[in-house]
Design a protein around this motif. Structure first.
Motif, PDB file in Angstrom:
ATOM      1  N   ALA A  76      15.729 -15.722   6.787  1.00 16.67           N
ATOM      2  CA  ALA A  76      16.586 -14.589   7.136  1.00 16.67           C
ATOM      3  C   ALA A  76      17.836 -14.639   6.264  1.00 16.67           C
ATOM      4  CB  ALA A  76      16.965 -14.650   8.604  1.00 16.67           C
ATOM      5  N   PRO A  77      18.331 -13.484   5.851  1.00 14.98           N
ATOM      6  CA  PRO A  77      19.555 -13.460   5.034  1.00 14.98           C
ATOM      7  C   PRO A  77      20.718 -14.145   5.755  1.00 14.98           C
ATOM      8  CG  PRO A  77      18.503 -11.307   5.094  1.00 14.98           C
ATOM      9  CD  PRO A  77      17.787 -12.153   6.093  1.00 14.98           C
ATOM     10  N   THR A  78      21.494 -14.898   5.013  1.00 15.65           N
ATOM     11  CA  THR A  78      22.646 -15.610   5.578  1.00 15.65           C
ATOM     12  C   THR A  78      23.904 -15.234   4.815  1.00 15.65           C
ATOM     13  OG1 THR A  78      22.295 -17.499   4.122  1.00 15.65           O
ATOM     14  CG2 THR A  78      21.231 -17.591   6.284  1.00 15.65           C
ATOM     15  N   GLY A  79      25.052 -15.565   5.399  1.00 15.56           N
ATOM     16  CA  GLY A  79      26.332 -15.339   4.733  1.00 15.56           C
ATOM     17  C   GLY A  79      26.771 -13.890   4.711  1.00 15.56           C
ATOM     18  N   LEU A  80      26.159 -13.057   5.562  1.00 18.29           N
ATOM     19  CA  LEU A  80      26.537 -11.648   5.592  1.00 18.29           C
ATOM     20  C   LEU A  80      27.799 -11.465   6.434  1.00 18.29           C
ATOM     21  CD1 LEU A  80      23.012 -10.076   6.197  1.00 18.29           C
ATOM     22  CD2 LEU A  80      24.131 -10.583   4.035  1.00 18.29           C
ATOM     23  N   PRO A  81      28.603 -10.450   6.138  1.00 17.57           N
ATOM     24  CA  PRO A  81      29.790 -10.192   6.960  1.00 17.57           C
ATOM     25  C   PRO A  81      29.397  -9.951   8.421  1.00 17.57           C
ATOM     26  CG  PRO A  81      29.872  -8.909   4.936  1.00 17.57           C
ATOM     27  CD  PRO A  81      28.508  -9.527   5.002  1.00 17.57           C
ATOM     28  N   GLU A  82      30.249 -10.414   9.329  1.00 17.43           N
ATOM     29  CA  GLU A  82      30.007 -10.262  10.774  1.00 17.43           C
ATOM     30  C   GLU A  82      29.750  -8.815  11.171  1.00 17.43           C
ATOM     31  OE1 GLU A  82      32.936 -11.770  13.475  1.00 17.43           O
ATOM     32  OE2 GLU A  82      33.112 -13.636  12.334  1.00 17.43           O
TER      33      GLU A  82
END
Length: 176
Positions: A117-123
């Motif tokens: 799953a994509p990580t480090g995305l803005p909250e």
């Protein structure tokens, strides 16, 4: 009656009554103080044209998107025009035109494999990422969509969920 004693009693009364009054005035002033602004959160955008302009050659037209774009090196509150040496991050999740994700992922040239799953995305994007998505990723597709020598320079990652016809992108544009 002693006039000095009256003056002392008055001072004692003002002291005893004044402390609670000062406390009440301070509490009222604190309660009426405007609240601090919330911490800066990247504003989620839903307009498609900026994304379609950049991503159409690789993804086709997008049907729906939730995304954020900001200058990585600029102050959090800065929403001005980026400088000449800016790094602009575009990150989001978008629905492709009908069958778009399947068409890209099924191309054997890219050799897609299940990905994390994509990580480090803005909250602020968390509510727009579906739980239980089966993301697929291909470094070969990333290389195709981030061509060397492009101006501005672009690097990033694309992950696809064919069941929901979604793409999650995290791109960095370097303007030099």
């Amino acid at each position: 009656m002693d006039p000095q004693r009256g003056r002392t009693n008055r001072r004692r009364f003002l002291l005893i009554a004044g402390i609670p009054l000062l406390g009440l005035a301070g509490g009222t002033a604190y309660a009426l103080k405007p609240p601090a602004p919330p911490p800066y959160r990247h504003r989620v955008r839903t307009d498609l044209e900026p994304l379609n302009t950049r991503l159409r050659p690789y993804l086709g037209d997008l049907a729906e998107a939730h995304w954020v774009g900001y200058d990585v090196d600029g102050p959090a509150e800065d929403r001005g025009i980026p400088g000449p040496d800016s790094r602009i991050r575009l990150v989001g999740v978008a629905r492709l035109a009908a069958g778009g994700a399947e068409a890209i992922v099924s191309n054997p040239e890219y050799d897609f494999a299940p990905g994390a799953a994509p990580t480090g995305l803005p909250e602020s994007l968390a509510p727009h990422l579906p739980a239980g998505a089966a993301w697929r990723h291909s470094p070969k597709f990333d290389a195709y969509a981030n061509p060397p020598g492009a101006r501005p320079q672009v690097s990033g990652r694309f992950s696809f969920d064919t069941a929901r016809n979604l793409v999650c992108f995290d791109l960095l544009y370097l303007y030099t």
